[in-house]
Write an enzyme that holds these catalytic residues in place. Structure first.
Site: not given
Ligand code: BGC
Length: 722
Positions: A267
C-alpha cells in the site's frame, strides 16, 4: 553499388518469408506468440541490475519507470475500485488538473455486494477494465475485500460485507470481468485491514481459524478462482509484523500455499524496512513519501544486493513476477484491447448495480412502490437528495462524467403531472429552521421521500478514520420523527453504510437502504421508488439495533489497546455472532424485501459423484413468484454441522443464487456443494477438515428465514491441506 545491394536485399526479403517475430520484433520477449514464461525469461536476461531495481519501485505516485532502450513503457496504476480515479500530479495527491480523466462512477463496493449477483460483478469489472484501458492504465487497485468486522470501519463502503463466501463470489466475478480487458486487478488490502483507526500501525491478533475461515477466503478466491494478477498489502500489522512485509502472509500463505504467481505491491508508503520487504515477499514498493531512489526497494536494497546481504535470486523473483503481470495483460502487444469510456453499456451497468443493490428493509401497507397516477405532491427531504457522493471517500472517489442525484432521478421519473417539492431538512451545521421548513413541506405533500443517512465526510464513510458512532449524524433521528409526525406516509431512504434505526423505525412505514449508488444512482432509486423495478438487494452485513450488539463492540475489542487489537470474537463475525448469542438484529444478514412474494418448496439433496467441479451433492429446490409483479430473489444456502469436532458457527453461508421470475413463474434452482462446503480450518492439522457426520442444509431468503431444511450425511472424513 551500395544502393544496388540494398535493393537486392529488399527483393530477397520480399521473396523469402522471415519468421513472424523477426519481421516485427527485435527480441523474443516482444513476440506475443510466445508463452508468457518464455517472454519473462528472455526479458529478465536482458535487464541490467539498475533496470531490475527500477521495476520494483515507484517513480511517481502511480507509475514505475519505463526502460526505453528495450521499449518497456511506464506502468500505470490507478484506484479503484469504483471506477478509474482522477489523475493526480506525479508526486502529490493533488489532482493533475486533466480534462480527460473522467470515468463512469459505479456504486460503492458494499452496494455491489448487496446485489448478490456475481454476473453483475463481472459486468462492473469488465466496464471498469475497459475504462482503465481507455485511460491507459495497467493495474487497477481493487477490489477491496476486507471483511466488515465493525460497523464503524471508515472503508466498509468500499468492501464487500461481513461474509467470506459472499465477498469471495462477488470479488471473483469482478476480477474476472476486469482482467478480461487486458489489465490486472489488484485485490486489497492483504490482510486484516478491518479498521482505519491507527491503520498504519495497529497490530492485529487473530487466531488461525478466524484468519483462514473469515479474513482470508476472499483473497484466496481472488487468487485461485479468479486468477488475480496483483495483491496489495495492508497498512496495519499482523502478529507484530507490518502486512506489507509479512512473511507469513506473503511468502507462506499467498505464494507457497496458494501458489500465487503474480506480484505483491505495498500500500502507498506502507513499507518500513528494507530487509523485511526484501525477504518477506514484497515485489513492488509504491508510495511517494521519500525520494524514489531512497525507497526501501531502491538504493538500500541495491546496496544489500551488492554487499551480498540479499540474494540476487530474490531480486529476480520479484522482477519475474512484475514482468509476468506485464506480459499476461499484454502490455507490449499490438493487439491489446483498446478500451472504451462512458459508453451506454457502462452507464447501464452502473444503473443495474444500483437497482439490484438497493435493499428494501421495510414496506408496511404497500407504501412502495409509488403510483404516479395517484400521487399529486411528493416532498423530497434531506441533504443527500442533492448531495454528490461519487468524488468522495478518498482513494476510491471518482471524477464522474455526471451524477444523477436522488432528487434529479425523482424529477426525471415523476413526470410533469406530479408536483415535486424539495426541502433540505438538515445540514452539517444547519439550524432549527431547516427542520421547520422540512416539516412544513411534509405537511403539504401526499408522500414524503426522506433521503438522508451518511456521506463521505472524514469521520463518516471515508478512508483514513473510522466513524465514532452508529447513530445518524446531524440530528436526523429527531428530524425523521418530526417529519413522520407531520406526515406518516414517509419513505426513508438511507445512503451510506449501516446506521442505528431504533429511534424511528417503528414510526415510518417504509425504508430503503441505497448505499452510495454511483452516477446513475438517482435514476436507479427513482425506478425502484416508482416500481419500474422491484428491489432485489439483500444485506451483505447484519444491521444491529445498537452498536454494542455487534461482536467487536460487545467484547470491547475495538479499536484496541496500546496499539494492538485482538479479535477475541474469533469466528463469530457478523451473523455468526448474532446467531451464537441469540441477539435479535435490526435486520439480519441476507435480508431484503421485494414488491412481490416468493415461495420456496421441494428441497432435494441429490448426491453426485464428485465429478463436476468436485460436486458431491446438489441442493435442488423450487422458487415461485407468488405475487403480482416481476422480481428477483436471492436464494441463500447455509450449512449447519451437528456435533462438530471443533466449535462451529450455527450456520455459514455456502451457496446462493439470484433468480429472476415473472409473476406466477416457478424456477428450479440448483446449488452444487463440494467438500469445501462442509469443512472448517483445523489449526493443529493446518488444513481443512470435512468431518464425517450429519449436516443440516438450510435454504431461504435470509440468514434468519430459512424456509427449507434438509439433512445430509457426509460418509467419510476428508482432510485437505488447501
Ligand atoms: C489506500 C489504497 C489505495 C492507495 C493508492 C492508500 O492510501 O489505502 O487503497 O489504493 O492509497 O491511492
Amino acid at each position: 553499388m551500395k544502393m544496388q545491394a540494398c535493393l537486392l536485399g529488399a527483393v530477397l526479403a520480399a521473396l523469402v518469408p522471415l519468421p513472424a517475430m523477426a519481421q516485427t520484433n527485435q527480441y523474443p520477449f516482444q513476440d506475443s506468440g510466445l508463452p508468457v514464461e518464455t517472454r519473462v525469461e528472455d526479458l529478465l536476461a536482458r535487464l541490467t541490475l539498475a533496470e531490475k531495481i527500477s521495476i520494483i519501485h515507484a517513480d511517481s505516485k502511480f507509475t514505475t519507470a519505463a526502460i526505453p532502450r528495450l521499449g518497456i513503457p511506464r506502468r500505470w496504476m490507478s484506484d479503484g475500485p469504483h471506477g478509474v480515479r482522477e489523475d493526480v500530479g506525479p508526486d502529490t495527491w493533488q489532482p493533475a488538473g486533466h480534462t480527460d480523466d473522467f470515468s463512469t462512477a459505479m456504486p460503492a463496493g458494499i452496494c455491489l455486494a448487496a446485489t448478490w449477483n456475481p454476473d453483475l460483478g463481472f459486468s462492473e469489472g469488465e466496464a471498469i477494465g475497459q475504462e482503465a484501458r481507455k485511460r491507459g492504465k495497467d493495474i487497477m487497485l481493487g477490489p477491496g475485500v476486507n471483511i466488515l468486522r465493525t460497523p464503524l470501519c471508515g472503508r466498509n463502503f468500499e468492501y464487500l460485507g461481513e461474509d467470506p463466501f459472499l465477498a469471495s463470489r462477488m470479488a471473483v466475478g469482478y476480477i474476472r470481468g476486469a482482467q478480461s480487458q487486458d489489465i490486472s486487478s489488484c485485490v486489497k488490502h492483504f490482510a486484516l485491514n478491518n479498521q482505519e483507526f491507527e491503520r498504519g500501525s495497529i497490530n492485529v491478533e487473530v487466531d488461525g481459524r478466524a484468519l483462514h475461515e473469515i479474513y482470508l477466503p476472499a483473497f484466496k478466491a481472488a487468487v485461485q478462482d479468479a486468477g488475480v494478477w496483483s495483491v496489495m498489502g495492508a497498512y496495519n500489522q499482523f502478529r507484530g509484523q507490518h502486512c506489507c512485509e509479512n512473511d507469513l502472509l506473503f511468502n507462506k500463505i499467498l505464494k507457497d500455499e496458494w501458489g500465487f504467481k503474480g506480484l505483491v505491491m505495498s500500500d502507498w508508503a506502507g513499507v518500513h524496512d528494507t530487509r523485511e520487504a526484501a525477504l518477506n515477499g514484497l515485489d513492488l514498493e509504491m508510495g511517494t513519501e521519500r525520494n524514489y531512489d531512497d525507497f526501501y526497494l531502491a538504493q538500500p536494497y541495491l546496496d544489500g544486493l551488492k554487499s551480498g546481504e540479499f540474494p540476487m535470486a530474490g531480486l529476480d523473483d520479484k522482477v519475474r513476477r512484475n514482468l509476468r503481470v506485464m506480459f499476461a495483460t499484454h502490455v507490449l502487444d499490438a493487439d491489446r484491447k483498446p478500451g472504451s469510456l462512458n459508453t451506454a453499456a457502462h452507464q447501464a451497468v452502473a444503473r443495474r448495480v444500483a437497482e439490484e443493490g438497493i435493499v428494501l428493509l421495510k414496506n408496511n401497507n404497500h407504501t412502495l412502490p409509488l403510483d404516479e397516477t395517484k400521487v399529486k405532491t411528493i416532498a423530497v427531504i434531506g441533504e443527500n437528495a442533492t448531495r454528490l457522493h461519487a468524488h468522495g471517500g478518498d482513494s476510491s472517489g471518482i471524477k464522474a462524467f455526471y451524477e444523477i442525484t436522488p432528487l434529479q432521478g425523482i424529477l426525471n421519473r415523476a413526470g410533469k403531472d406530479v408536483n415535486v417539492i424539495y426541502s433540505e431538512g438538515y445540514q452539517k451545521n444547519g439550524g432549527e429552521n431547516l427542520a421547520k421548513r422540512a416539516v412544513a413541506a411534509a405537511k403539504t405533500a401526499d408522500v414524503v421521500v426522506y433521503i438522508g443517512g451518511l456521506n463521505h465526510d472524514k469521520g463518516l464513510d471515508c478512508e483514513g478514520a473510522d466513524r465514532t458512532s452508529l447513530k445518524l449524524p446531524y440530528g436526523q433521528d429527531e428530524l425523521i420523527q418530526k417529519i413522520a409526525a407531520a406526515n406518516p406516509k414517509i419513505i426513508v431512504v438511507l445512503e451510506g453504510t449501516m446506521v442505528e434505526m431504533d429511534p424511528w423505525l417503528h414510526k415510518v412505514p417504509a425504508v430503503l437502504q441505497a448505499w452510495y449508488p454511483g452516477m446513475e444512482g438517482g435514476n436507479a432509486l427513482a425506478r425502484v421508488l416508482f416500481g419500474d423495478v422491484s428491489p432485489s438487494g439483500k444485506l451483505p452485513a447484519t444491521f444491529p439495533k445498537q452498536l454494542e450488539d455487534s461482536p467487536a463492540h460487545a467484547l470491547g475489542n475495538y479499536p484496541g489497546t496500546n496499539g494492538t487489537v485482538t479479535y477475541a470474537e474469533g469466528l463469530l463475525v457478523g451473523y455468526r455472532w448474532f446467531d451464537a448469542k441469540n441477539i435479535e438484529p435490526q435486520f439480519p444478514f441476507g435480508f431484503g424485501l421485494s414488491y412481490t412474494t416468493f415461495k420456496y418448496s421441494n428441497l432435494k439433496l441429490v448426491e453426485a459423484d464428485g465429478g463436476l467441479n468436485g460436486t458431491i451433492v446438489t441442493a435442488q429446490f423450487e422458487i415461485e413468484n407468488t405475487g403480482p409483479r416481476a422480481g428477483a430473489e436471492v436464494a441463500q444456502l447455509y450449512v449447519h454441522q451437528e456435533n462438530p469436532g471443533l466449535p462451529r458457527p450455527k450456520k455459514e453461508l455456502k451457496g446462493f443464487k439470484k433468480v429472476f421470475l415473472k409473476p406466477g413463474e416457478t424456477q428450479t434452482v440448483l446449488i452444487p456443494l463440494d467438500q469445501k462446503t462442509f469443512s472448517f480450518f483445523d489449526p493443529d492439522k493446518k488444513g481443512w477438515v470435512a468431518e464425517k457426520g450429519e449436516f443440516k442444509i438450510l435454504v431461504g431468503s435470509s440468514s434468519r428465514d430459512t424456509a427449507l431444511q434438509g439433512n445430509y450425511r457426509l460418509a467419510e472424513t476428508v482432510f485437505d491441506k488447501d
